[in-house]
Scaffold this active site. Structure first.
Site, PDB file in Angstrom:
ATOM      1  N   ASN A 192     -68.944-108.212  76.903  1.00 26.35           N
ATOM      2  CA  ASN A 192     -69.279-107.655  75.596  1.00 26.35           C
ATOM      3  C   ASN A 192     -68.840-106.196  75.499  1.00 26.35           C
ATOM      4  OD1 ASN A 192     -70.590-106.859  73.150  1.00 26.35           O
ATOM      5  ND2 ASN A 192     -72.077-108.493  73.411  1.00 26.35           N
ATOM      6  N   ASP A 193     -69.607-105.298  76.098  1.00 27.23           N
ATOM      7  CA  ASP A 193     -69.345-103.871  75.930  1.00 27.23           C
ATOM      8  C   ASP A 193     -67.984-103.447  76.483  1.00 27.23           C
ATOM      9  OD1 ASP A 193     -71.933-103.530  74.801  1.00 27.23           O
ATOM     10  OD2 ASP A 193     -72.770-103.579  76.830  1.00 27.23           O
ATOM     11  N   VAL A 194     -67.503-104.112  77.543  1.00 28.37           N
ATOM     12  CA  VAL A 194     -66.246-103.697  78.178  1.00 28.37           C
ATOM     13  C   VAL A 194     -65.024-104.133  77.393  1.00 28.37           C
ATOM     14  CG1 VAL A 194     -67.272-103.647  80.473  1.00 28.37           C
ATOM     15  CG2 VAL A 194     -66.178-105.750  79.661  1.00 28.37           C
ATOM     16  N   VAL A 195     -65.210-104.877  76.285  1.00 33.14           N
ATOM     17  CA  VAL A 195     -64.081-105.265  75.434  1.00 33.14           C
ATOM     18  C   VAL A 195     -64.294-104.791  73.997  1.00 33.14           C
ATOM     19  CG1 VAL A 195     -63.494-107.270  76.838  1.00 33.14           C
ATOM     20  CG2 VAL A 195     -65.128-107.542  74.959  1.00 33.14           C
ATOM     21  N   ALA A 216     -75.607-102.860  76.103  1.00 34.76           N
ATOM     22  CA  ALA A 216     -75.708-101.512  75.565  1.00 34.76           C
ATOM     23  C   ALA A 216     -76.426-101.488  74.220  1.00 34.76           C
ATOM     24  CB  ALA A 216     -74.317-100.895  75.411  1.00 34.76           C
TER      25      ALA A 216
END
Length: 485
Positions: free
Chosen positions: A409-412, A450
């Protein structure tokens, strides 16, 4: 047996060598398993050698403690799910810091006794038996030993309490972030107070009240430093406390004159520090922000995300990838939750047999600890040459026909590059949005760890395949098999 101390020191040296060689082998996925075994043999050798120290006391109690600890670790290690591995690492790392702090406490209490500041029964600790005075009291520590003992105790206590909070957050026992006005000032005051009391202890004022106050302040600082940290930053936190634990063990090793502890602690501290720097860089944070900042705090009102999430069924998604030339699979924590790594590799093998070029893309902080996704893929048997890191894979996304995101999720999330008010703004990400088509497997429409919306899910080239990760990939497997006939 005048030769016994020499044999013990030789065993410590060999153990330290095994630690270093083991850590070196852990730097590559191909040799990491062997590296862990080598380091384990080194620890076993160091423990066995310690039992032969001259005038060692309480061997029975030590053996009982070792047996209890080994049994608990063996049982939990075999039963813990891969999804719970990060919190287990945080827990065990905290125990290492706590052990170093406990050694410091014993040494400070012994110093207080030998200095006449604490009137109690003679200390029978086995930690420094070779240097005992004739009256049965432990010897007075030198100024250097006292200072290192206090410093090691401070760092170990912070690592212990901080790691316990990290464990509780990863386990879901408490909120991801806890902030209040003036929190940084409170944290700095706690640290300053702990340092001041530590200095008093280091110059010889080791009274019971000061010792108790010192550990209370150090533990409180560890708690307060970790409470405001968001879950998305846990990889940085875990590596940071790993470095703390190593440093604490090394300092206490100097106090005890134990070469194995000194070298092992220095190796762990150095490796943890380097890993923390790499993780901080991957999160676009300075080390100062890691230590004293409130992770995940947004700088203003986030930009609104326009559009809607567009669903796709498994049959259409399977066709898109079966007839693609290049497919990049991006795993995340949701993959671990769904235990889908084996199904993902089965699906990738089906694509490879059809001539599709398949790669796996790993973000440095994907999952809940450094290397989490690498461990999952290795467990499933994914060849190492198919796994690419962020810097290598990002230039390839524009030429990628389909990017399959599973649980990440957050890393993309593209807002890391477009929204200065976002908590993750400036964090390097996998440029999945640049692929020609993106398929995201996700349980629902919730946010990531996050706690922010992901603009990728609303992009024109993105389609959402809703459902449990393992079940959804299983459907993709069946659909590709149906295409093949």
């Amino acid at each position: 047996m005048s030769w016994l101390p020499t044999i013990i020191k030789a065993c410590y040296f060999l153990a330290a060598l095994l630690f270093i060689l083991g850590l070196k082998r852990m730097s590559s996925p191909r040799t990491a398993r062997g590296g862990i075994v080598w380091a384990g043999y080194g620890m076993l050798l160091a423990v066995l050698a310690t039992f032969f120290l001259p005038d060692m006391h309480n061997r029975g109690l030590i053996i009982a403690a070792v047996l209890i600890g080994v049994s608990a670790a063996w049982w939990t290690g075999r039963r813990v799910a891969m999804t719970a591995m990060p919190q287990m690492v945080a827990l065990y790392n905290g125990m290492g810091g706590g052990a170093a702090a406990a050694i410091g406490a014993v040494e400070l209490i012994g110093y207080a006794r030998s200095s006449g500041l604490l009137h109690a029964v003679p200390d029978t600790s086995p930690l420094r038996p070779e240097a005992w005075a004739v009256n049965g009291l432990p010897p007075a520590l030198s100024p250097t030993e006292l200072a290192l003992g206090v410093l090691g105790a401070l760092i170990g206590a912070v690592s212990f309490s901080g790691s316990m909070i990290a464990f509780a957050k990863l386990q879901g026992w408490m909120d991801k972030r806890f902030v209040f006005p003036g929190q940084r000032a409170v944290n700095l005051l706690l640290l300053a107070a702990a340092v001041v009391v530590g200095v008093l202890l280091a110059i010889g004022h080791a009274s019971p009240a000061l010792i108790a106050a010192f550990f209370a302040l150090a533990l409180a600082f560890g708690l307060m430093m970790t409470l405001p940290i968001g879950g998305a930053d846990m990889p940085v936190v875990i590596s940071l406390y790993n470095a703390f634990t190593g440093l604490a063990v090394s300092f206490e090793g100097f106090v005890l004159g134990n070469e194995a502890m000194i070298i092992a602690g220095m190796v762990v501290g150095a490796a943890g520090t380097l890993l923390t720097q790499l993780m901080a860089k991957a999160m676009n944070r300075s080390i100062g922000n890691v230590l004293f900042g409130s992770f995940g705090a947004a700088g203003g009102e986030a930009q609104a995300i326009e559009g809607a999430q567009k669903p796709v069924d498994a049959a259409d998604a399977a066709v898109m990838m079966a007839y693609a030339e290049r497919v990049v699979i991006v795993p995340g924590y949701g993959l671990a939750v769904a235990q889908a790594q084996h199904k993902v590799w089965e699906f990738a093998q089906l694509l490879i047999k059809r001539g599709v070029k398949v790669k796996f893309a790993i973000h440095p902080v994907a999952g809940r600890m450094p290397g989490h996704m690498n461990v999952l893929l290795a467990e499933a048997g994914v060849p190492y040459d198919l796994i690419a890191d962020m810097d290598d894979i990002n230039p390839e996304f524009p030429a990628t026909d389909v990017a399959l995101v599973i649980g990440a999720n957050d890393v993309v999330n593209p807002v890391a590059k477009t929204d200065p008010a976002s908590p993750i703004y400036g964090m390097p990400i996998l440029d999945v949005v640049n692929a020609k088509q993106v398929i995201v497997i996700k349980r629902g429409k919730g946010t990531g760890f996050a706690g922010i919306e992901n603009a990728l899910f609303y992009a024109d080239n993105t389609r959402m395949l809703y459902g449990d990760g393992q079940a959804a990939v299983g459907e993709l497997v069946n659909e590709v098999k149906a295409i093949d006939g």
